[in-house]
Enzyme design. Structure first.
Site: not given
Length: 218
Positions: A129-130
């Site tokens: 996600y990051l």
């Protein structure tokens, strides 16, 4: 102003829609499912049903034409897997930015995440996600045709907003109520002098409007 929000049924987006509608802006929220429309109408926003995982740039640009600003607040959500981090958190963000360019909408605000980094290491879902958010941010900030601002909140809570924040290039880790994230977004949309800034956001001592004016150099 007419403002179009991607991810219009998200928790931050619904709060933002209420704030913008209450101050007299015309708001449209892009949603995936028609049954989400009533929630947007209650918030004062016009629902626009369009799946950003399958739509073309042209289709999205058509929904953006005539807007004064675009806000990307979509996300695959905490229950989603690795694949949707790529198709939503990265892919839809890139698509929405390209569509804004095509539609001639210069003001573009991104809801990102603290720690977003295209070089982030790790294979857990949150690592992916990051990385996806970082790749999307890198893409948007490379577009000269957009007056972009990237907002990276800390850990999100459902606590009641305080109206006071810390908004800086680097705040350090912390949490922030979604209410206050929405309040900051409403100010950023209306403050083009924040274009070109990547900002971190956590709870703090400064009233939202003062914090935004400060980073805008006013």
């Amino acid at each position: 102003m007419r403002i179009v929000i991607a991810g219009g049924h998200g928790q931050i987006a619904l709060r933002l829609e209420r704030l913008l509608a209450a101050r007299g802006d015309e708001v449209a929220g892009i949603i995936r499912r028609a049954e989400q429309g009533d929630d947007l109408r209650q918030a004062g926003a016009e629902p626009v049903v369009l799946d950003l995982e399958s739509a073309s740039v042209e289709e999205v640009a058509e929904r953006l034409r005539g807007a004064d600003a675009a806000v990307f607040a979509a996300g695959a959500g905490p229950g989603s897997g690795v694949d949707r981090k790529d198709t939503v958190d990265r892919g839809a963000a890139v698509l929405f930015a390209d569509a804004a360019v095509q539609a001639g909408v210069r003001r573009y605000v991104v809801v990102s995440s603290m720690g977003a980094d295209p070089a982030h290491q790790g294979d857990e879902v949150f690592d992916v996600y990051l990385r996806a958010k970082g790749e999307a941010d890198a893409y948007v900030t490379g577009l000269d045709a957009l007056d972009w601002t990237v907002l990276r909140p800390g850990s999100l809570t459902n606590d009641a907003g305080t109206g006071r924040v810390r908004l800086e290039a680097h705040t350090g880790r912390g949490s922030v109520p979604r209410d206050d994230v929405a309040a900051v977004l409403a100010e950023l949309v209306d403050t083009p002098a924040t274009a070109g800034l990547v900002l971190e956001l956590v709870s703090g001592p400064t009233p939202v409007s003062v914090a935004v004016k400060s980073v805008a150099g006013n």
